[in-house]
Design a protein around this motif. Structure first.
Motif, PDB file in Angstrom:
ATOM      1  N   VAL A  55      57.694  56.466  61.899  1.00 32.50           N
ATOM      2  CA  VAL A  55      56.292  56.188  62.212  1.00 32.50           C
ATOM      3  C   VAL A  55      55.599  57.505  62.535  1.00 32.50           C
ATOM      4  CG1 VAL A  55      54.686  54.966  63.721  1.00 32.50           C
ATOM      5  CG2 VAL A  55      56.871  53.894  63.111  1.00 32.50           C
ATOM      6  N   GLU A 102      53.996  55.056  57.656  1.00 35.43           N
ATOM      7  CA  GLU A 102      55.347  54.564  57.914  1.00 35.43           C
ATOM      8  C   GLU A 102      56.281  54.864  56.739  1.00 35.43           C
ATOM      9  OE1 GLU A 102      55.619  50.555  59.590  1.00 35.43           O
ATOM     10  OE2 GLU A 102      53.451  50.619  59.899  1.00 35.43           O
ATOM     11  N   LEU A 264      59.670  45.469  61.304  1.00 39.64           N
ATOM     12  CA  LEU A 264      59.434  45.260  62.737  1.00 39.64           C
ATOM     13  C   LEU A 264      59.414  43.764  63.053  1.00 39.64           C
ATOM     14  CD1 LEU A 264      56.898  48.158  63.416  1.00 39.64           C
ATOM     15  CD2 LEU A 264      59.404  48.198  63.404  1.00 39.64           C
ATOM     16  N   ASN A 287      54.624  44.430  68.319  1.00 40.40           N
ATOM     17  CA  ASN A 287      54.553  45.420  67.241  1.00 40.40           C
ATOM     18  C   ASN A 287      53.900  46.718  67.695  1.00 40.40           C
ATOM     19  OD1 ASN A 287      55.939  44.346  64.976  1.00 40.40           O
ATOM     20  ND2 ASN A 287      54.298  42.848  64.704  1.00 40.40           N
ATOM     21  N   ARG A 288      52.985  46.655  68.636  1.00 37.70           N
ATOM     22  CA  ARG A 288      52.436  47.904  69.188  1.00 37.70           C
ATOM     23  C   ARG A 288      53.547  48.696  69.860  1.00 37.70           C
ATOM     24  NH1 ARG A 288      47.885  44.721  70.483  1.00 37.70           N
ATOM     25  NH2 ARG A 288      48.676  44.329  72.582  1.00 37.70           N
ATOM     26  N   LEU A 291      55.910  50.190  67.218  1.00 40.58           N
ATOM     27  CA  LEU A 291      55.302  51.282  66.481  1.00 40.58           C
ATOM     28  C   LEU A 291      55.126  52.549  67.336  1.00 40.58           C
ATOM     29  CD1 LEU A 291      52.633  49.307  64.450  1.00 40.58           C
ATOM     30  CD2 LEU A 291      54.471  50.688  63.456  1.00 40.58           C
TER      31      LEU A 291
END
Length: 295
Positions: A55, A102, A264, A287-288, A291
């Motif tokens: 990422v 990504e 994810l 997901n935040r 990431l």
């Protein structure tokens, strides 16, 4: 424009004291042939691998991935990887990825050329697929019988069910079968009715404020993303656990996800045609976190 980078590795012994392994790497053109026709990874799927999410130029969860690579090597009677060498190769691959976006780094360790003296090893990094739709709209899954009961791993460790091997033909066949049934993915279940894992992901369910995943026996590949998420959930005050989960409990969950290093958290919207709730806000929060930079 899609990008890709690759390098071959001359595997060092696990106790090699060097701190600089740059002389053991050979950068190659990823569009040209690089493996011998006698290579056992392609002939027999005789090898192991890891997929690491990238990422914004940062390789995620490198330590846990290297630990799992070493575990797979042990199960498959392959030479123990030199963690420092592979970490340096990962750093080199990550440096070749864009500063934004990504990607996915793949580590491959094969038994090598048939009758050859040493293993074959290489690392690639490439642009990841766009997983926005799966993360936001969710996925439909079907359950598929894995073909063994929950006691099989203990009775037959030579099946290598807890190793991440290159022999992924069954996993890919399961995904094709899921799509034939009108779904996006599959969840493997044991022949005695217990939830295992997805072909390329871990299963996480929420019941109230408790998050659970199938108990990590030899039948399940312990997911690095799942482990990281559970650490995060604990820090947020949630209860997490490993349990024996009957198939019938899948549709009783208050929310469910498939977790993997690159896609994810993909919320499950339907299991075998039965709708289950989706917690969009929690999924976005998960997901935040996934990431964010994670070592």
């Amino acid at each position: 424009m899609a990008w890709r980078f690759a390098l071959m590795i001359d595997p060092a012994a696990s106790d090699d004291p060097r701190t600089d392994f740059s002389g053991t790497f050979r950068i190659i053109d990823p569009a040209t042939p690089a493996l011998s026709v006698g290579e056992l990874s392609t002939q027999r799927g005789d090898g192991i691998f890891e997929s690491i999410g990238v990422v914004d130029g940062h390789a995620q969860e490198v330590g846990p991935h290297l630990e799992r690579l070493a575990h797979s090597a042990q199960l498959c009677d392959l030479p123990a990887p030199n963690a420092a060498q592979w970490r340096q190769a990962i750093e080199l691959a990550a440096a070749e990825s864009p500063a934004e976006g990504e990607g996915v780094i793949k580590l491959i360790l094969s038994r090598g050329v048939e009758h050859g003296p040493a293993p074959t090893a290489w690392v690639t990094v490439a642009q990841a697929a766009d997983n926005t739709t799966a993360r936001t709209r969710g996925i439909r899954v079907v359950t598929l019988d894995r073909g063994y009961d929950s006691g099989a791993p203990a009775r037959a460790p030579w099946l290598l069910l807890g190793a991440k091997t290159l022999s992924y033909a069954v996993n890919m066949a399961a995904l094709r079968e899921a799509r034939r049934r009108g779904a996006d993915d599959a969840i493997f279940v044991s022949s005695d009715g217990l939830v295992l894992e997805a072909p390329t992901a871990s299963v996480v369910l929420r019941f109230g404020d408790r998050f659970v995943t199938p108990e990590p026996t030899g039948a399940i590949l312990h997911g690095t993303t799942q482990l990281s998420l559970f650490d995060h959930l604990r820090a947020e005050g949630h209860d997490v656990g490993y349990e024996t989960i009957p198939v019938a409990d899948l549709v009783k969950a208050d929310a469910a996800w498939l977790l993997s290093s690159v896609r994810l958290a993909a919320p499950i919207t339907e299991v075998d045609g039965i709708a289950i709730p989706v917690d969009a806000g929690l999924t976005a929060s998960i997901n935040r976190y996934l990431l964010s930079p994670r070592d």
